[in-house]
Write an enzyme that holds these catalytic residues in place. Structure first.
Site, PDB file in Angstrom:
ATOM      1  N   HIS A  41      -7.534   2.856   5.476  1.00 54.87           N
ATOM      2  CA  HIS A  41      -8.782   3.078   4.746  1.00 54.87           C
ATOM      3  C   HIS A  41      -9.418   1.741   4.413  1.00 54.87           C
ATOM      4  CE1 HIS A  41      -8.022   7.229   4.413  1.00 54.87           C
ATOM      5  NE2 HIS A  41      -7.095   7.160   3.493  1.00 54.87           N
ATOM      6  N   HIS A  85      -0.788   6.974   7.973  1.00 52.24           N
ATOM      7  CA  HIS A  85      -0.780   8.163   7.112  1.00 52.24           C
ATOM      8  C   HIS A  85      -0.154   9.383   7.777  1.00 52.24           C
ATOM      9  CE1 HIS A  85      -3.898   5.860   4.890  1.00 52.24           C
ATOM     10  NE2 HIS A  85      -3.198   6.339   3.887  1.00 52.24           N
ATOM     11  N   CYS A 107       3.998   5.618   8.369  1.00 54.55           N
ATOM     12  CA  CYS A 107       4.834   4.927   7.377  1.00 54.55           C
ATOM     13  C   CYS A 107       6.122   5.735   7.150  1.00 54.55           C
ATOM     14  CB  CYS A 107       4.054   4.807   6.076  1.00 54.55           C
ATOM     15  SG  CYS A 107       5.074   4.218   4.731  1.00 54.55           S
ATOM     16  N   GLU A 137      -3.098  11.962   4.655  1.00 55.98           N
ATOM     17  CA  GLU A 137      -1.630  12.047   4.537  1.00 55.98           C
ATOM     18  C   GLU A 137      -1.220  13.458   4.104  1.00 55.98           C
ATOM     19  OE1 GLU A 137       0.457   9.418   1.615  1.00 55.98           O
ATOM     20  OE2 GLU A 137       1.163  11.370   0.971  1.00 55.98           O
ATOM     21  N   THR A 186       1.966  10.507  -1.689  1.00 54.52           N
ATOM     22  CA  THR A 186       2.779   9.316  -1.982  1.00 54.52           C
ATOM     23  C   THR A 186       2.094   8.333  -2.934  1.00 54.52           C
ATOM     24  OG1 THR A 186       1.920   8.194  -0.029  1.00 54.52           O
ATOM     25  CG2 THR A 186       3.989   9.369   0.241  1.00 54.52           C
ATOM     26  N   SER A 246      -9.915   4.685  -0.123  1.00 52.91           N
ATOM     27  CA  SER A 246      -8.483   4.480  -0.369  1.00 52.91           C
ATOM     28  C   SER A 246      -8.077   5.032  -1.733  1.00 52.91           C
ATOM     29  CB  SER A 246      -8.176   2.980  -0.290  1.00 52.91           C
ATOM     30  OG  SER A 246      -6.980   2.699  -0.957  1.00 52.91           O
ATOM     31  N   SER A 290      -4.061  -1.017   1.343  1.00 50.63           N
ATOM     32  CA  SER A 290      -4.595  -1.231   2.697  1.00 50.63           C
ATOM     33  C   SER A 290      -5.575  -2.402   2.732  1.00 50.63           C
ATOM     34  CB  SER A 290      -5.265   0.056   3.191  1.00 50.63           C
ATOM     35  OG  SER A 290      -6.164   0.540   2.235  1.00 50.63           O
TER      36      SER A 290
HETATM   37 FE1  SF4 Z   1       3.647   3.804   3.039  1.00 44.23          FE
HETATM   38 FE2  SF4 Z   1       3.452   3.499   0.434  1.00 44.23          FE
HETATM   39 FE3  SF4 Z   1       1.959   2.068   2.032  1.00 44.23          FE
HETATM   40 FE4  SF4 Z   1       1.466   4.663   1.806  1.00 44.23          FE
HETATM   41  S1  SF4 Z   1       1.268   3.123   0.184  1.00 44.23           S
HETATM   42  S2  SF4 Z   1       1.507   3.507   3.688  1.00 44.23           S
HETATM   43  S3  SF4 Z   1       3.526   5.435   1.520  1.00 44.23           S
HETATM   44  S4  SF4 Z   1       4.199   1.959   1.878  1.00 44.23           S
END
Ligand code: SF4
Length: 311
Positions: A41, A85, A107, A137, A186, A246, A290
């Protein structure tokens, strides 16, 4: 002299760093990597990757019908990448069936949540996902909760309040299930997930109600939220850098505001307004999972120009 302080934990998380590195390592001008949907994002990261041979294609939500076929029509040469995601099982199977070579950058923390969704359904639970129904996600996790009838056995619940959960329990089509598996997007906040679980239990105190809670929250984001809160308490204004779409970046701004500190969520330095810094002594800087380091550096440099804080 105005001080600019960075949060002790901020920016690219493990999952996004890993996904970007995997795509960069595989891409070359001769053999591009085609990402199925938005890579992260963050438009700055997406543009930077394009210059390195990583091309973005429409994702599962933008394609009607078989995404494997639609993707194969556009990819004559090269490989396709599943983004950090993640995607649902049907999308994975359609991409596999297309014969395209797949790079899966999902991830591992998201993969874990998907596996729990799948396991719950196999064990006869209805899955409750505390999350944003529009989040990629979350939709991907739902795609791993398909039961024997071919339908998803998951419900996405965006709100943790007692009132909204009461409505969910009372109005659930066919009656609220007696066995529920509970998980969260998450990037949600720990406090909100705890409230979600507590409120659900208050509503279903009966002995024949089985609730299985799995903590699918990502420590990368909870650590960043704690660091943002700690910094927000020490500064006059917080600048939160990250893509507008995001979720975890938006949460960082909320966390800062919960400390009583003014906070602004921006994508890049051009959005900074001099009025935000009038009379301030300390400015806090944080960034979503991100957000690449170069975006944060550019924002800090512009703040220094605006407040005359020097290098
Ligand atoms: Fe993975 Fe956490 Fe990053 Fe999401 S925020 S991509 S769950 S490490």
């Amino acid at each position: 002299m105005v001080e600019i302080l960075r949060a002790r934990d901020m920016g690219f998380c493990m999952g996004v760093r890993r996904a970007v590195q995997m795509m960069e390592a595989e891409a070359s001008p001769e053999r591009q990597v085609f990402s199925v949907g938005e890579i992260v994002h963050n438009p700055h990261v997406v543009r930077a990757l394009e210059t390195r041979g990583v091309v973005q294609l429409p994702g599962p939500d933008e394609v009607d019908g078989d995404i494997g076929k639609a993707t194969a029509e556009r990819v004559q040469r090269g490989r396709v990448a599943i983004t950090a995601h993640g995607v649902g099982e049907r999308v994975v199977r359609e991409l596999e069936a297309s014969g395209l070579e797949i790079i899966d950058t999902t991830c591992p923390i998201v993969t874990r949540a998907q596996r729990y969704g799948q396991k719950f359904v196999r064990e006869g639970y209805h899955v409750l996902i505390f999350g944003d129904p529009g989040h990629k996600e979350v939709r991907g996790i739902v795609g791993w909760t398909v039961d024997g009838s071919g339908r998803s056995a998951a419900t996405i619940v965006p709100d943790a309040s007692l009132e909204s959960l009461r409505r969910l329990v009372e109005e659930f089509p066919g009656g609220f299930p007696n066995k529920v598996g509970v998980m969260a997007q998450t990037t949600h906040k720990m406090e909100d997930f705890a409230r979600f679980v507590a409120n659900l239990m208050l509503l279903r105190r009966d002995y024949n109600f089985e609730i299985h809670v799995v903590n699918t929250l990502c420590h990368a984001t909870t650590g960043q939220q704690e660091a943002a809160a700690e910094l927000a308490r020490r500064v006059d204004v917080m600048i939160v850098v990250g893509g507008k779409k995001s979720a975890n970046t938006r949460h960082l701004r909320e966390v800062a505001e919960e400390q009583g500190t003014r906070a602004y969520h921006i994508e890049g330095p051009e959005e900074l307004e001099p009025a935000w810094f009038a009379g301030v002594e300390r400015i806090g800087l944080t960034a979503g999972a991100s957000t690449p380091d170069f975006s944060v550096d550019a924002v800090e440099a512009r703040i220094r120009e605006l407040v005359g804080a020097g290098a």
